[in-house]
Design an enzyme around this catalytic site. Structure first.
Site, PDB file in Angstrom:
ATOM      1  N   TYR A 169       0.838  -1.209   0.000  1.00 39.63           N
ATOM      2  CA  TYR A 169       0.000   0.000   0.000  1.00 39.63           C
ATOM      3  C   TYR A 169       0.873   1.259   0.000  1.00 39.63           C
ATOM      4  CZ  TYR A 169      -4.436  -2.448   1.166  1.00 39.63           C
ATOM      5  OH  TYR A 169      -5.564  -3.233   1.151  1.00 39.63           O
ATOM      6  N   GLU A 203      -8.539  -9.201  14.540  1.00 44.08           N
ATOM      7  CA  GLU A 203      -8.060  -8.835  15.869  1.00 44.08           C
ATOM      8  C   GLU A 203      -8.338  -7.377  16.166  1.00 44.08           C
ATOM      9  OE1 GLU A 203      -7.299  -9.757  18.842  1.00 44.08           O
ATOM     10  OE2 GLU A 203      -5.146 -10.105  18.882  1.00 44.08           O
TER      11      GLU A 203
HETATM   12  C1  FAD Z   1       5.918  -1.847  11.664  1.00 43.19           C
HETATM   13  C2  FAD Z   1       5.326  -1.282  10.405  1.00 43.19           C
HETATM   14  C3  FAD Z   1       4.909  -2.157   9.414  1.00 43.19           C
HETATM   15  C4  FAD Z   1       4.399  -1.633   8.213  1.00 43.19           C
HETATM   16  N1  FAD Z   1       4.038  -2.524   7.227  1.00 43.19           N
HETATM   17  C5  FAD Z   1       3.560  -2.048   6.052  1.00 43.19           C
HETATM   18  C6  FAD Z   1       3.234  -2.957   4.981  1.00 43.19           C
HETATM   19  O1  FAD Z   1       3.407  -4.173   5.100  1.00 43.19           O
HETATM   20  N2  FAD Z   1       2.758  -2.455   3.835  1.00 43.19           N
HETATM   21  C7  FAD Z   1       2.555  -1.122   3.649  1.00 43.19           C
HETATM   22  O2  FAD Z   1       2.067  -0.746   2.595  1.00 43.19           O
HETATM   23  N3  FAD Z   1       2.870  -0.226   4.632  1.00 43.19           N
HETATM   24  C8  FAD Z   1       3.381  -0.656   5.817  1.00 43.19           C
HETATM   25  N4  FAD Z   1       3.737   0.227   6.823  1.00 43.19           N
HETATM   26  C9  FAD Z   1       3.679   1.660   6.548  1.00 43.19           C
HETATM   27  C10 FAD Z   1       2.604   2.389   7.330  1.00 43.19           C
HETATM   28  O3  FAD Z   1       1.332   2.101   6.825  1.00 43.19           O
HETATM   29  C11 FAD Z   1       2.940   3.893   7.236  1.00 43.19           C
HETATM   30  O4  FAD Z   1       4.185   4.092   7.882  1.00 43.19           O
HETATM   31  C12 FAD Z   1       1.897   4.749   7.922  1.00 43.19           C
HETATM   32  O5  FAD Z   1       0.683   4.722   7.203  1.00 43.19           O
HETATM   33  C13 FAD Z   1       2.365   6.223   8.026  1.00 43.19           C
HETATM   34  O6  FAD Z   1       2.750   6.710   6.788  1.00 43.19           O
HETATM   35  P1  FAD Z   1       4.186   7.399   6.571  1.00 43.19           P
HETATM   36  O7  FAD Z   1       5.230   6.548   7.205  1.00 43.19           O
HETATM   37  O8  FAD Z   1       4.314   7.713   5.126  1.00 43.19           O
HETATM   38  O9  FAD Z   1       4.132   8.747   7.403  1.00 43.19           O
HETATM   39  P2  FAD Z   1       3.372  10.128   6.987  1.00 43.19           P
HETATM   40  O10 FAD Z   1       1.975   9.837   6.556  1.00 43.19           O
HETATM   41  O11 FAD Z   1       4.276  10.826   6.005  1.00 43.19           O
HETATM   42  O12 FAD Z   1       3.363  10.840   8.345  1.00 43.19           O
HETATM   43  C14 FAD Z   1       4.503  11.548   8.876  1.00 43.19           C
HETATM   44  C15 FAD Z   1       4.058  12.230  10.165  1.00 43.19           C
HETATM   45  O13 FAD Z   1       3.022  13.191   9.868  1.00 43.19           O
HETATM   46  C16 FAD Z   1       1.884  12.929  10.660  1.00 43.19           C
HETATM   47  N5  FAD Z   1       0.642  13.200   9.892  1.00 43.19           N
HETATM   48  C17 FAD Z   1       0.350  12.766   8.638  1.00 43.19           C
HETATM   49  N6  FAD Z   1      -0.888  13.189   8.286  1.00 43.19           N
HETATM   50  C18 FAD Z   1      -1.389  13.867   9.342  1.00 43.19           C
HETATM   51  C19 FAD Z   1      -2.619  14.536   9.600  1.00 43.19           C
HETATM   52  N7  FAD Z   1      -3.603  14.581   8.679  1.00 43.19           N
HETATM   53  N8  FAD Z   1      -2.808  15.138  10.818  1.00 43.19           N
HETATM   54  C20 FAD Z   1      -1.815  15.102  11.774  1.00 43.19           C
HETATM   55  N9  FAD Z   1      -0.614  14.493  11.573  1.00 43.19           N
HETATM   56  C21 FAD Z   1      -0.406  13.886  10.377  1.00 43.19           C
HETATM   57  C22 FAD Z   1       1.938  11.454  10.988  1.00 43.19           C
HETATM   58  O14 FAD Z   1       1.213  11.148  12.161  1.00 43.19           O
HETATM   59  C23 FAD Z   1       3.458  11.265  11.184  1.00 43.19           C
HETATM   60  O15 FAD Z   1       3.827  11.643  12.471  1.00 43.19           O
HETATM   61  C24 FAD Z   1       4.272  -0.231   8.018  1.00 43.19           C
HETATM   62  C25 FAD Z   1       4.699   0.639   9.035  1.00 43.19           C
HETATM   63  C26 FAD Z   1       5.240   0.135  10.202  1.00 43.19           C
HETATM   64  C27 FAD Z   1       5.723   1.093  11.259  1.00 43.19           C
END
Ligand code: FAD
Length: 399
Positions: free
Chosen positions: A135, A251
């Site tokens: 995703y 879950e």
């Molecule tokens: C252990 C783990 C496993 C994962 N496994 C997968 C996987 O298998 N497949 C996959 O596709 N993804 C996976 N992910 C990714 C995960 O879905 C994303 O890390 C998550 O959705 C956050 O996106 P980002 O890292 O791009 O951060 P961003 O969306 O860029 O966010 C950066 C910061 O900005 C803040 N922020 C963003 N939007 C807002 C808002 N509207 N209001 C306030 N604050 C905001 C966030 O809270 C964060 O602190 C995994 C992540 C982790 C940690």
């Protein structure tokens, strides 16, 4: 609310714990192995252990306890699932089937064609095929609908170009389900399709991202002219957003998390009370003792959030902002607990090698400390959960 089991629930609990007593391999009971890694281990004995465990669950229909029986699940009620998850977590028993059971299967059951179900569901249940989730992209995480990985129709196939990131365990998976953009001109939620692809398809390359725990869990996944049969779209083209959101994770109550956290706090209290050096250190630091007391209370709160979600599901309601409350509280509690545990253990909390004799409790707390950091990011960050609670739960205006 009555928390005690009815006679039927108690009988079901006994069935689950009997299976665990009889069939759960020591490797898992002692927290020495990870099922998804084990199934592809180079050691034939480890592979056999993983296979034996999935077979033991499959014989009862408990690989996918939440799926309907017609698709090989056990069709358990929410309360039975809750009991099942509770007993599994108590015994450290790993669930098998990973994202195939938790995410892909429910999406296919609701949106897939009969051929897709016949082809993929049995392989998920037998543990033959493991799935990864594609995703997130470098520019699309919390705002997932901004994803840019492109899929262009060419006859009976799609041609995929682009990049995913944080693709957990894709290096040990066989297939990947991904959200891809099939109509770049449509409003962003409407031009997305849900596509299944073989990880070994030509043009897919995987680059490891080693995280701060020094483990290889994440990856970057690149797509260069990858050809995927059009028959692998789940649901309608351009309607993939709605398929992708059918994450009927069994879950949602997070009872496993609550059971694990309760055990962790109890183990910490036992350690603090029996290790002579800790007793004298703690006697000098009464505020640390009150921190442990806070954690004990908060662990009970976490348990009660889990009960609340389960009660809603059992009444046929779909938890909405309540699931966000539970998720956010649990992930932040795990982080607070990890910090307090590190303070209790002192300098030995820096040892993360489980085989180091100086590390208390097999260095579990050192590893928890770094692992807990990702809890408030995975599956929707704490900030995003707070937005949901404020707007959907409390009716406050959107920022
Ligand atoms: C252990 C783990 C496993 C994962 N496994 C997968 C996987 O298998 N497949 C996959 O596709 N993804 C996976 N992910 C990714 C995960 O879905 C994303 O890390 C998550 O959705 C956050 O996106 P980002 O890292 O791009 O951060 P961003 O969306 O860029 O966010 C950066 C910061 O900005 C803040 N922020 C963003 N939007 C807002 C808002 N509207 N209001 C306030 N604050 C905001 C966030 O809270 C964060 O602190 C995994 C992540 C982790 C940690």
């Amino acid at each position: 609310m009555e928390w005690n089991d009815t006679p039927e629930q108690s009988a079901f609990r006994t069935q689950v714990s009997a299976l665990l007593d009889e069939k759960l391999p020591d490797r898992y009971r002692d927290r020495k192995g990870d099922w998804q890694n084990d199934r592809v281990s180079e050691d034939p004995q480890v592979r056999e252990t993983a296979e034996g465990w999935v077979n033991a669950l499959a014989a009862k229909g408990w690989v996918a306890p939440h799926w309907p029986e017609e698709y090989g699940g056990a069709g358990l009620s929410s309360i039975e699932q809750f009991i099942f998850n509770q007993e599994m977590a108590k015994a450290n028993a790993p669930r098998t089937g990973g994202r195939g059971v938790a995410l892909l299967g429910p999406a296919l059951i609701v949106h897939g064609t009969e051929e897709q179900k016949q082809e993929h569901l049995p392989k998920v249940l037998s543990g033959e095929i493991a799935w990864a989730q594609g995703y997130s992209e470098p520019g699309a995480g919390s705002d997932l609908a901004s994803l840019q990985t492109r899929a262009v129709r060419d006859g009976d196939e799609y041609v995929i170009n682009g990049q995913k990131i944080w693709t957990s365990e894709v290096h040990t998976a066989d297939w990947l389900f991904a959200l891809v953009r099939t109509d770049p001109d449509a409003p962003k939620h409407r031009g997305i399709s849900f596509l299944m692809m073989d990880v070994k398809s030509p043009g897919i390359s995987i680059r490891p991202l080693v995280d701060m725990t020094d483990e290889h869990w994440f990856n970057e996944t690149f797509f260069e002219d990858v050809r995927v049969p059009a028959a692998n779209v789940v649901g309608d083209e351009n309607r993939g957003w709605y398929v992708g959101m059918t994450l009927l994770d069994f879950e949602r109550s997070n009872i496993s998390g609550a059971v694990t956290q309760r055990r962790a706090i109890n183990e910490l209290i036992e350690y603090a009370n029996t290790d002579g050096m800790q007793i004298s250190r703690l006697a000098e630091r009464p505020t640390l003792c009150t921190e442990i007391a806070d954690l004990y209370i908060e662990t009970d709160v976490m348990f009660n959030f889990s009960f609340r979600i389960m009660t809603m599901q059992n009444a046929g309601q779909i938890p909405n902002y309540e699931a966000s409350v539970s998720k956010m509280f649990a992930s932040e509690l795990l982080q607070r607990a990890a910090k307090t545990s590190a303070k209790v253990i002192g300098l030995y909390a820096n040892i993360s090698n489980a085989d180091d004799d100086r590390a208390p409790m097999d260095a579990r707390y050192a590893r928890n400390y770094v692992h807990s950091m990702c809890e408030s990011i995975r599956g929707g960050t704490s900030e995003v959960q707070r937005n949901i609670i404020a707007t959907r739960g409390l009716g406050l205006p959107r920022g």
